[in-house]
Scaffold this motif. Sequence first.
Motif, mmCIF file in Angstrom:
data_model
loop_
_atom_site.group_PDB
_atom_site.id
_atom_site.type_symbol
_atom_site.label_atom_id
_atom_site.label_comp_id
_atom_site.label_asym_id
_atom_site.label_seq_id
_atom_site.Cartn_x
_atom_site.Cartn_y
_atom_site.Cartn_z
ATOM 1 N N ILE A 130 41.660 -29.700 -6.752
ATOM 2 C CA ILE A 130 42.067 -28.960 -7.953
ATOM 3 C C ILE A 130 43.017 -29.787 -8.813
ATOM 4 O O ILE A 130 42.699 -30.056 -9.975
ATOM 5 N N PRO A 131 44.172 -30.229 -8.312
ATOM 6 C CA PRO A 131 45.051 -31.020 -9.180
ATOM 7 C C PRO A 131 44.435 -32.371 -9.560
ATOM 8 O O PRO A 131 44.684 -32.871 -10.659
ATOM 9 N N GLU A 132 43.635 -32.931 -8.674
ATOM 10 C CA GLU A 132 43.004 -34.221 -8.984
ATOM 11 C C GLU A 132 42.046 -34.089 -10.164
ATOM 12 O O GLU A 132 42.017 -34.946 -11.042
ATOM 13 N N LYS A 133 41.278 -32.994 -10.221
ATOM 14 C CA LYS A 133 40.360 -32.772 -11.342
ATOM 15 C C LYS A 133 41.114 -32.514 -12.649
ATOM 16 O O LYS A 133 40.574 -32.719 -13.730
ATOM 17 N N LEU A 134 42.365 -32.066 -12.538
ATOM 18 C CA LEU A 134 43.184 -31.796 -13.728
ATOM 19 C C LEU A 134 44.075 -32.982 -14.093
ATOM 20 O O LEU A 134 44.991 -32.844 -14.900
ATOM 21 N N GLY A 135 43.802 -34.127 -13.501
ATOM 22 C CA GLY A 135 44.567 -35.336 -13.820
ATOM 23 C C GLY A 135 45.872 -35.455 -13.073
ATOM 24 O O GLY A 135 46.705 -36.302 -13.412
ATOM 25 N N GLY A 136 46.079 -34.627 -12.056
ATOM 26 C CA GLY A 136 47.315 -34.680 -11.288
ATOM 27 C C GLY A 136 47.455 -35.974 -10.510
ATOM 28 O O GLY A 136 46.466 -36.527 -10.027
ATOM 29 N N GLN A 137 48.683 -36.435 -10.412
ATOM 30 C CA GLN A 137 49.015 -37.654 -9.669
ATOM 31 C C GLN A 137 49.989 -37.299 -8.554
ATOM 32 O O GLN A 137 50.896 -36.486 -8.754
ATOM 33 N N ILE A 138 49.810 -37.928 -7.399
ATOM 34 C CA ILE A 138 50.718 -37.687 -6.281
ATOM 35 C C ILE A 138 52.092 -38.228 -6.648
ATOM 36 O O ILE A 138 52.231 -39.384 -7.041
ATOM 37 N N PHE A 139 53.089 -37.373 -6.537
ATOM 38 C CA PHE A 139 54.468 -37.724 -6.858
ATOM 39 C C PHE A 139 55.265 -38.009 -5.594
ATOM 40 O O PHE A 139 56.057 -38.926 -5.531
ATOM 41 N N ARG A 140 55.070 -37.158 -4.571
ATOM 42 C CA ARG A 140 55.792 -37.358 -3.319
ATOM 43 C C ARG A 140 55.057 -36.663 -2.184
ATOM 44 O O ARG A 140 54.199 -35.822 -2.404
ATOM 45 N N GLU A 141 55.424 -37.046 -0.966
ATOM 46 C CA GLU A 141 54.903 -36.417 0.236
ATOM 47 C C GLU A 141 56.085 -36.021 1.106
ATOM 48 O O GLU A 141 57.095 -36.728 1.145
ATOM 49 N N TYR A 142 55.975 -34.880 1.780
ATOM 50 C CA TYR A 142 57.049 -34.401 2.640
ATOM 51 C C TYR A 142 56.502 -33.402 3.647
ATOM 52 O O TYR A 142 55.366 -32.943 3.503
ATOM 53 N N GLU A 143 57.297 -33.106 4.642
ATOM 54 C CA GLU A 143 56.922 -32.104 5.627
ATOM 55 C C GLU A 143 57.756 -30.853 5.424
ATOM 56 O O GLU A 143 58.907 -30.925 4.996
ATOM 57 N N GLN A 144 57.137 -29.715 5.736
ATOM 58 C CA GLN A 144 57.808 -28.429 5.611
ATOM 59 C C GLN A 144 57.236 -27.506 6.678
ATOM 60 O O GLN A 144 56.015 -27.479 6.874
ATOM 61 N N THR A 145 58.095 -26.768 7.341
ATOM 62 C CA THR A 145 57.632 -25.798 8.330
ATOM 63 C C THR A 145 57.366 -24.484 7.613
ATOM 64 O O THR A 145 58.223 -23.977 6.889
ATOM 65 N N ASN A 146 56.151 -23.957 7.807
ATOM 66 C CA ASN A 146 55.814 -22.709 7.127
ATOM 67 C C ASN A 146 56.357 -21.514 7.898
ATOM 68 O O ASN A 146 56.938 -21.658 8.973
ATOM 69 N N LEU A 147 56.178 -20.328 7.343
ATOM 70 C CA LEU A 147 56.752 -19.124 7.946
ATOM 71 C C LEU A 147 56.053 -18.716 9.238
ATOM 72 O O LEU A 147 56.545 -17.847 9.956
ATOM 73 N N SER A 148 54.913 -19.344 9.550
ATOM 74 C CA SER A 148 54.248 -19.124 10.835
ATOM 75 C C SER A 148 54.702 -20.139 11.875
ATOM 76 O O SER A 148 54.239 -20.114 13.004
ATOM 77 N N GLY A 149 55.585 -21.070 11.478
ATOM 78 C CA GLY A 149 56.112 -22.064 12.404
ATOM 79 C C GLY A 149 55.327 -23.359 12.468
ATOM 80 O O GLY A 149 55.647 -24.246 13.257
ATOM 81 N N LYS A 150 54.299 -23.497 11.647
ATOM 82 C CA LYS A 150 53.483 -24.709 11.634
ATOM 83 C C LYS A 150 54.079 -25.725 10.649
ATOM 84 O O LYS A 150 54.506 -25.355 9.556
ATOM 85 N N VAL A 151 54.064 -27.001 11.043
ATOM 86 C CA VAL A 151 54.542 -28.056 10.155
ATOM 87 C C VAL A 151 53.420 -28.433 9.191
ATOM 88 O O VAL A 151 52.313 -28.792 9.609
ATOM 89 N N LEU A 152 53.712 -28.315 7.901
ATOM 90 C CA LEU A 152 52.767 -28.716 6.857
ATOM 91 C C LEU A 152 53.108 -30.132 6.417
ATOM 92 O O LEU A 152 54.273 -30.498 6.330
ATOM 93 N N HIS A 153 52.086 -30.916 6.136
ATOM 94 C CA HIS A 153 52.242 -32.280 5.618
ATOM 95 C C HIS A 153 51.832 -32.227 4.146
ATOM 96 O O HIS A 153 50.663 -32.403 3.815
ATOM 97 N N LEU A 154 52.809 -31.976 3.286
ATOM 98 C CA LEU A 154 52.523 -31.689 1.885
ATOM 99 C C LEU A 154 52.439 -32.941 1.029
ATOM 100 O O LEU A 154 53.206 -33.886 1.199
ATOM 101 N N VAL A 155 51.485 -32.885 0.117
ATOM 102 C CA VAL A 155 51.324 -33.875 -0.939
ATOM 103 C C VAL A 155 51.624 -33.112 -2.221
ATOM 104 O O VAL A 155 50.994 -32.094 -2.497
#
Length: 180
Positions: free
Chosen positions: A142-167
């Motif tokens: 979705i963001p790639e088709k709209l011309g989005g560019q990766i700015f940063r990557e980070y990890e975040q634990t969601n409310l279910s306790g799973k670690v997300l690897h966010l772009v």
Amino acid sequence: MKLLFLEIFTDRLLLQPISIKYKENIFREFTEEITTYMHPRPPQSISETELFISESLLKIQNGDDLILVILKKNSQEFLGCSGIHKINSKYPEAGIWLKKSAHGSGYGIEAIAALKDWAQSNLDYEYLLYPVDRANIASRRIPEKLGGQIFREYEQTNLSGKVLHLVEYRIACARAKQSI
């Protein structure tokens, strides 16, 4: 802006402010599978969904966020939710979720493109932020088709306790691009 009365139309979709009348749809469709790559967890009870809707309506009324339901334009079938958080900042954040049966139909890009167009006409911002889990390839398109560019990557634990690897993508405002 009278955000509580906003309607955004596309060829196939109608986006309008979240409403308590969609509480059963949201409760039923916002499942563990849908939230796999998301920060929120699925609601445990309908009252959690009602609270989410009430809080969302307050944020819309205060002009902080724009939380919308996505409907098929011709049938009014509920497809999911989308929105822009922190709409008064230079870097508002867009997001979306669609019910499982609506996946793979192009509704996600259609809804986010419509939100981006609305934001360009109504908000003063530099970039729309679009965080997505690295493994969620369909949502990354979705963001790639709209011309989005990766700015940063980070990890975040969601409310279910799973670690997300966010772009985190930045989707530039067309006005901001023109002034550079």
